[in-house]
Write an enzyme that holds these catalytic residues in place. Structure first.
Site, mmCIF file in Angstrom:
data_model
loop_
_atom_site.group_PDB
_atom_site.id
_atom_site.type_symbol
_atom_site.label_atom_id
_atom_site.label_comp_id
_atom_site.label_asym_id
_atom_site.label_seq_id
_atom_site.Cartn_x
_atom_site.Cartn_y
_atom_site.Cartn_z
ATOM 1 N N TYR A 81 1.418 0.015 12.496
ATOM 2 C CA TYR A 81 1.151 -0.839 13.297
ATOM 3 C C TYR A 81 -0.019 -1.504 13.210
ATOM 4 O O TYR A 81 -1.178 -0.663 13.450
ATOM 5 C CB TYR A 81 1.669 -0.804 14.797
ATOM 6 C CG TYR A 81 1.181 -1.786 15.847
ATOM 7 C CD1 TYR A 81 1.700 -2.913 16.073
ATOM 8 C CD2 TYR A 81 -0.169 -1.385 16.570
ATOM 9 C CE1 TYR A 81 1.348 -3.719 17.158
ATOM 10 C CE2 TYR A 81 -0.604 -2.418 17.509
ATOM 11 C CZ TYR A 81 0.299 -3.537 17.731
ATOM 12 O OH TYR A 81 -0.428 -4.619 18.620
ATOM 13 N N HIS A 82 -0.497 -2.704 13.343
ATOM 14 C CA HIS A 82 -1.655 -3.398 13.379
ATOM 15 C C HIS A 82 -1.623 -4.614 14.706
ATOM 16 O O HIS A 82 -0.640 -5.111 14.782
ATOM 17 C CB HIS A 82 -2.160 -4.083 12.157
ATOM 18 C CG HIS A 82 -2.373 -3.203 11.293
ATOM 19 N ND1 HIS A 82 -2.863 -2.019 11.142
ATOM 20 C CD2 HIS A 82 -2.000 -3.427 9.988
ATOM 21 C CE1 HIS A 82 -3.091 -1.493 9.770
ATOM 22 N NE2 HIS A 82 -2.500 -2.060 9.257
ATOM 23 N N ARG A 142 0.898 -1.241 -0.116
ATOM 24 C CA ARG A 142 -0.030 -0.043 -0.056
ATOM 25 C C ARG A 142 0.747 1.175 -0.090
ATOM 26 O O ARG A 142 1.912 1.211 0.292
ATOM 27 C CB ARG A 142 -0.858 0.151 1.292
ATOM 28 C CG ARG A 142 -0.244 0.036 2.485
ATOM 29 C CD ARG A 142 -0.886 0.259 3.840
ATOM 30 N NE ARG A 142 -0.073 0.128 4.790
ATOM 31 C CZ ARG A 142 1.241 0.685 5.208
ATOM 32 N NH1 ARG A 142 1.453 1.877 4.516
ATOM 33 N NH2 ARG A 142 1.803 0.356 6.406
ATOM 34 N N CYS A 175 3.736 6.202 10.581
ATOM 35 C CA CYS A 175 3.250 6.811 9.283
ATOM 36 C C CYS A 175 4.260 7.906 9.030
ATOM 37 O O CYS A 175 4.014 8.870 8.201
ATOM 38 C CB CYS A 175 2.050 7.600 9.255
ATOM 39 S SG CYS A 175 0.650 6.221 9.493
ATOM 40 N N PHE A 232 -8.573 1.188 6.250
ATOM 41 C CA PHE A 232 -8.101 1.926 7.447
ATOM 42 C C PHE A 232 -8.158 1.204 8.569
ATOM 43 O O PHE A 232 -8.442 0.105 8.690
ATOM 44 C CB PHE A 232 -9.320 2.907 7.484
ATOM 45 C CG PHE A 232 -10.796 2.365 7.855
ATOM 46 C CD1 PHE A 232 -10.987 1.859 9.020
ATOM 47 C CD2 PHE A 232 -11.504 2.059 6.710
ATOM 48 C CE1 PHE A 232 -12.450 1.223 9.244
ATOM 49 C CE2 PHE A 232 -12.986 1.476 6.751
ATOM 50 C CZ PHE A 232 -13.273 0.855 8.120
ATOM 51 N N SER A 233 -7.430 1.714 9.700
ATOM 52 C CA SER A 233 -7.352 1.315 10.859
ATOM 53 C C SER A 233 -8.029 2.024 12.112
ATOM 54 O O SER A 233 -7.444 3.460 12.014
ATOM 55 C CB SER A 233 -5.903 0.612 11.165
ATOM 56 O OG SER A 233 -5.107 1.570 11.195
#
Length: 223
Positions: free
Chosen positions: A81-82, A75, A178, A161-162
């Site tokens: 981070y997730h 992307r 980011c 999105f998150s």
């Protein structure tokens, strides 16, 4: 669990945590199938185990402490981070039916999330020059509560999105989120909002019509 939002857009909620690499593979397959007219468009709600993801503009100097797996995401954007407590929405729409306007898509995606969070009690906004969802943290400073990262292939969108509902915010310290050092990250829980994943999902669904109308009308904003 899956249902239809519209005649062409499917809404799917993933049970449990899905590894990031598995989600990437599924998105690639679905992107191809949508392009070929063999599958519906899709909004896919899910959660990942802890992972750092690198966008196409990621700078290795911003990977401060790779304590979790690092995956090349494909992307746009830099490192993010997730993990548990963070709600992910992958949005796969055919932009050939929606004006082929990537900027409008990103703008409308931000507006969709901002509207849903507002309905749940959090005042959020866009920030000029900084993609994502922003709010006021408990210390009064501006902080990021949601990230946007998209890819468009064959004019079909991927990623999305998150939103930080209740993640372990210390996990963000392994990266410069980011690429923005001067602002922190926050969550709905930190702001005093105890929001379950299904509650956030339902708020999004209630605003989905506005989101799709904004895209199809090329308004690039939501009421």
């Amino acid at each position: 669990m899956a249902e239809m939002l519209t005649d062409t857009v499917e809404w799917r909620v993933e049970a449990g945590q899905l590894p990031y690499r598995s989600a990437l593979e599924s998105m690639e397959d679905r992107n191809r199938a949508i392009f070929e007219g063999k599958a519906n468009e899709l909004v896919w709600m899910l959660e990942h185990p802890p992972v750092y993801t690198a966008g196409t503009s990621a700078d290795g100097a911003e990977l401060l402490d790779p304590r979790f797996e690092v995956v090349e995401a494909g992307r746009g954007g830099r490192y993010t981070y997730h993990g548990p407590g963070q709600r992910i929405g992958y949005v796969m729409l055919d932009l050939t039916k929606r004006g082929k306007d990537v900027r409008c898509f990103v703008h409308s995606l931000e507006g969709w999330v901002i509207a849903a969070l507002g309905d749940l009690g959090a005042e959020c906004w866009r920030a000029e020059g900084r993609v994502g969802i922003w709010t006021r943290d408990i210390d009064g400073r501006e902080a990021k509560i949601g990230a946007i990262g998209v890819r468009v292939r064959r004019w079909v969108t991927m990623h999305g999105f998150s939103v930080n509902l209740s993640p372990d915010l210390s996990h963000f310290t392994g990266i410069v989120p980011c690429g923005i050092e001067e602002f922190g990250v926050t969550s709905m829980a930190k702001l005093g909002h105890d929001i379950a994943p299904h509650t956030f999902d339902e708020a999004l669904k209630l605003r989905a019509g506005d989101f799709l109308a904004a895209l199809e009308g090329k308004e690039c904003s939501l009421p």
